[in-house]
Motif scaffolding. Structure first.
Motif, short mmCIF file in Angstrom:
data_model
loop_
_atom_site.label_atom_id
_atom_site.label_comp_id
_atom_site.label_asym_id
_atom_site.label_seq_id
_atom_site.Cartn_x
_atom_site.Cartn_y
_atom_site.Cartn_z
N TRP A 248 0.83 -1.22 0.00
CA TRP A 248 0.00 0.00 0.00
C TRP A 248 0.86 1.27 0.00
O TRP A 248 0.43 2.30 0.50
CB TRP A 248 -0.88 0.12 1.25
CG TRP A 248 -1.47 -1.05 1.90
CD1 TRP A 248 -0.83 -1.93 2.74
CD2 TRP A 248 -2.83 -1.49 1.85
NE1 TRP A 248 -1.72 -2.87 3.19
CE2 TRP A 248 -2.95 -2.62 2.67
CE3 TRP A 248 -3.96 -1.00 1.19
CZ2 TRP A 248 -4.15 -3.30 2.84
CZ3 TRP A 248 -5.16 -1.68 1.39
CH2 TRP A 248 -5.25 -2.80 2.20
N SER B 265 8.66 4.57 10.63
CA SER B 265 7.64 3.65 10.10
C SER B 265 6.28 3.99 10.69
O SER B 265 6.17 4.78 11.63
CB SER B 265 7.98 2.21 10.50
OG SER B 265 7.85 2.08 11.91
N GLY B 266 5.25 3.33 10.15
CA GLY B 266 3.90 3.52 10.68
C GLY B 266 3.77 3.01 12.10
O GLY B 266 3.07 3.61 12.93
N SER B 267 4.44 1.91 12.40
CA SER B 267 4.37 1.36 13.76
C SER B 267 4.96 2.34 14.76
O SER B 267 4.39 2.59 15.83
CB SER B 267 5.15 0.04 13.84
OG SER B 267 4.62 -0.91 12.96
N ASN C 172 2.65 5.14 15.50
CA ASN C 172 1.56 4.85 16.45
C ASN C 172 2.07 4.67 17.87
O ASN C 172 1.37 5.02 18.83
CB ASN C 172 0.75 3.65 15.95
CG ASN C 172 -0.18 4.08 14.82
OD1 ASN C 172 -0.84 5.11 14.92
ND2 ASN C 172 -0.22 3.31 13.75
N TYR D 75 -5.61 -2.19 12.12
CA TYR D 75 -4.17 -2.46 12.04
C TYR D 75 -3.42 -1.16 12.25
O TYR D 75 -3.62 -0.19 11.51
CB TYR D 75 -3.76 -3.08 10.69
CG TYR D 75 -2.32 -3.55 10.74
CD1 TYR D 75 -1.99 -4.76 11.32
CD2 TYR D 75 -1.28 -2.75 10.28
CE1 TYR D 75 -0.66 -5.18 11.43
CE2 TYR D 75 0.05 -3.15 10.38
CZ TYR D 75 0.35 -4.37 10.95
OH TYR D 75 1.66 -4.77 11.07
N HIS D 76 -2.57 -1.14 13.29
CA HIS D 76 -1.78 0.05 13.56
C HIS D 76 -0.30 -0.27 13.68
O HIS D 76 0.46 0.54 14.20
CB HIS D 76 -2.29 0.75 14.83
CG HIS D 76 -3.71 1.25 14.73
ND1 HIS D 76 -4.08 2.27 13.88
CD2 HIS D 76 -4.85 0.85 15.36
CE1 HIS D 76 -5.40 2.49 14.00
NE2 HIS D 76 -5.88 1.65 14.88
N GLY D 77 0.13 -1.46 13.27
CA GLY D 77 1.55 -1.77 13.29
C GLY D 77 1.88 -3.01 14.10
O GLY D 77 1.00 -3.67 14.65
N GLU E 293 -8.44 4.13 11.64
CA GLU E 293 -8.09 4.37 10.25
C GLU E 293 -9.34 4.91 9.55
O GLU E 293 -10.42 4.34 9.74
CB GLU E 293 -7.69 3.06 9.57
CG GLU E 293 -6.55 2.30 10.22
CD GLU E 293 -6.67 0.78 10.00
OE1 GLU E 293 -6.28 0.29 8.94
OE2 GLU E 293 -7.18 0.08 10.90
N ASP F 53 -5.40 7.43 11.77
CA ASP F 53 -4.21 6.74 11.27
C ASP F 53 -4.26 6.74 9.74
O ASP F 53 -4.99 5.95 9.13
CB ASP F 53 -4.15 5.32 11.83
CG ASP F 53 -2.90 4.56 11.38
OD1 ASP F 53 -2.26 5.00 10.39
OD2 ASP F 53 -2.57 3.53 11.99
N VAL G 56 -1.76 6.12 7.67
CA VAL G 56 -0.58 5.46 7.10
C VAL G 56 -0.88 4.92 5.70
O VAL G 56 -0.05 5.02 4.80
CB VAL G 56 -0.05 4.37 8.06
CG1 VAL G 56 0.96 3.47 7.39
CG2 VAL G 56 0.58 5.03 9.29
N ILE G 57 -2.07 4.39 5.50
CA ILE G 57 -2.46 3.94 4.15
C ILE G 57 -3.22 5.03 3.41
O ILE G 57 -2.98 5.28 2.22
CB ILE G 57 -3.33 2.67 4.22
CG1 ILE G 57 -2.47 1.45 4.58
CG2 ILE G 57 -4.06 2.44 2.90
CD1 ILE G 57 -3.22 0.15 4.72
N LYS H 273 4.31 5.14 4.69
CA LYS H 273 4.04 4.58 3.35
C LYS H 273 4.11 5.60 2.21
O LYS H 273 5.18 5.89 1.69
CB LYS H 273 2.68 3.87 3.36
CG LYS H 273 2.68 2.65 4.31
CD LYS H 273 1.48 1.79 4.10
CE LYS H 273 1.29 0.73 5.15
NZ LYS H 273 1.99 -0.51 4.89
N1 PMP Z 1 -1.03 1.90 10.42
C1 PMP Z 1 -1.68 1.44 9.36
C2 PMP Z 1 -3.06 1.93 9.08
C3 PMP Z 1 -1.08 0.51 8.51
O1 PMP Z 1 -1.75 0.03 7.47
C4 PMP Z 1 0.24 0.10 8.78
C5 PMP Z 1 0.97 -0.89 7.88
N2 PMP Z 1 0.24 -1.63 7.03
C6 PMP Z 1 0.88 0.59 9.92
C7 PMP Z 1 0.22 1.50 10.70
C8 PMP Z 1 2.25 0.14 10.29
O2 PMP Z 1 3.18 0.67 9.42
P1 PMP Z 1 4.66 0.01 9.31
O3 PMP Z 1 4.49 -1.32 8.68
O4 PMP Z 1 5.38 1.01 8.46
O5 PMP Z 1 5.21 -0.06 10.68
#
Ligand code: PMP
Length: 465
Positions: free
Chosen positions: A65, A124-126, A129, A158-160, A231, A264, A266-267, A293
């Protein structure tokens, strides 16, 4: 030609053996994967990836994504090279900064919804969060309300994958490993009408699902709650597009309450839904906005938390020092890649393109796949969509036994037919690059149709229909 292919196959076998010997993949059952062998991707360009056997596959997931501008853009490689030569690394910890961080922050403040004028960088997204959890708690403590520490999140979010990210996430399979969630995270229902809407209309169900937040606030007590995180569209949970009533009802519930709203993105950020941010598509007025992302289209790892004036007024004030940061936050080369990526999105008007051109075009063809006897619902917003596979159309309440089996069969056919789609439960999900051409969209839809036909035949053969 035959000789060449044999040679390539030997190469693939060699890659697979070496990979199996030393590499533990993310989200993979390694015993099963090593028995089968990994797909080896060696090159990518535009909307296409190429494997070590010379197969060309349409990347219907834009990597994970993230590859919003498509693969292999030379402008990004050049920007990276230039920045590498000038300043390959420095941090912004101890009274220092650097030009790429300054320019990227300025650009993000311009592109994000108006309340966002500051950004905190992560890798990163994780990490974004995890930062959210600490920032929300630090914010309330700075205002003399340290008790407001609970964060409400949603099932199947999903937040990581970090301890914080996976705790905010609502994936039971993730919670079952490593003793999650961490304390202070509370999950409520998701607005998944197709799967959980019962006899309600989507509009009724949207309000119902949002009111789970109100119930949770009443049960836990507003004085104990710091934030609600969601999200705009759940991605990894299966491209769950909330009913139109959901976000307005969330806004009503939070309106006069002292609870921060975290979107969130991230996507959903950087054009995916046909606006710069999903918050604009759904009218969400968030206080914090995790991003990653599409920020760099995945060319280099970089993420951030966009911080609204309401929160930054406290952080850059009574908050004092925020004891938090990552070595690779605001990495100058990643920031330079992100800047160039944002320039491309702006110059090529990719956000408008998703809203007015390729978005509606792909959506029309995708929705037509909803006519297929195997498809219970075909949904898509911007360029993220899902096909729900069902055994007994038009009933959406009857599911296939052994959830995930039919989805995986369909996903495997899709790959074989030359299109990357991902399976979530018994649905297929899609999130192609925003640069997808009309011709590529036609090819994508044709492969998706063949994939549904192949899956339908196989499901019948297995006696599942
Ligand atoms: N938040 C959302 C909404 C995601 O979709 C993702 C990854 N798919 C993450 C956080 C985590 O991101 P990362 O894999 O870069 O840690």
């Amino acid at each position: 030609m035959a000789a060449k292919l044999t040679k390539l196959s030997n190469l693939t076998a060699d890659y697979r053996a070496r990979d199996a010997a030393h590499h533990i993949h993310a989200f993979s059952d390694m015993k099963a994967l090593n028995a089968e062998g990994s797909r080896v991707i060696v090159r990518a360009e535009g909307s296409w990836i190429y494997d070590s056997d010379g197969n060309r596959i349409l990347d219907g997931m834009a990597g994970l994504w993230c590859v919003n501008i498509g693969h292999g853009r030379k402008e990004i490689a050049d920007a990276i090279q230039r920045q590498m030569a000038d300043l390959s690394y420095y941090n912004t910890f101890f009274k220092t900064t650097h030009p790429p961080a300054i320019a990227l922050s300025e650009t993000l403040a311009r592109l994000a919804p108006p309340q966002f004028n500051h950004v905190f960088y992560v890798g990163s997204g994780s990490e974004a969060n995890d930062t959210v959890i600490r920032m929300v708690r630090h914010y309330w403590a700075s205002l003399g309300k340290p008790g407001k520490s609970v964060i409400i999140a949603r099932n199947n979010a999903y937040h990581g994958s970090t301890m914080g990210g996976a705790s905010l996430g609502g994936m039971k399979s993730m919670h079952s490993q490593g003793g999650l969630p961490i304390p202070g995270i509370h999950h409520i229902a998701q607005p998944y009408w197709f799967g959980e809407g019962g006899d309600a209309t989507p509009e009724e169900f949207g309000v119902q699902a949002a009111r789970e937040l109100e119930k949770a606030i009443e049960a836990i007590g507003e004085e104990n709650i710091g934030a609600f995180i969601a999200e705009p569209i759940q991605g990894a949970g299966g491209v769950i597009i909330p009913p139109s009533t959901y976000w307005p009802e969330i806004a009503r519930i939070l309106k006069d309450r002292e609870i921060l709203l975290v979107a969130d993105e991230v996507i959903t950020g950087f054009g995916r839904t046909g606006n710069w941010f999903g918050s604009e598509t759904f009218g969400i007025a968030a206080d914090l906005m995790p991003i990653a992302k599409g920020l760099s289209s995945g060319y280099l790892p970089i993420g951030g938390v966009m911080v609204s004036d309401k929160v930054s007024d406290v952080l850059i004030g009574p908050g004092g020092e925020f004891h938090h940061g990552f070595t690779y936050g605001a990495h100058p080369v990643a920031a330079a890649a992100a800047l160039e990526n944002l320039r491309i999105i702006e110059d090529e008007k990719l956000v408008d393109r998703v809203r007015d051109d390729i978005g509606p075009y792909l959506q029309a063809g995708w929705k037509a796949l909803g006519e297929h006897p195997l498809v219970g619902e075909a949904r898509m917003t911007g360029l993220m969509g899902a096909l729900e596979l069902v055994p007994n159309k038009p009933s959406r309440q009857q599911k296939f036994p052994d959830t995930g089996k039919v989805g995986t069969i369909a996903r495997d056919f899709s790959f074989k037919n030359g299109l990357v789609m991902r399976a979530v439960r018994d649905s297929l999900i899609l999130s192609p690059p925003l640069t997808l051409s009309h011709d590529e969209a036609d090819q994508l839809l044709a492969i998706a149709k063949t994939t549904l036909d192949d899956t339908y035949a196989e499901v019948k053969r297995l006696g599942l229909i």
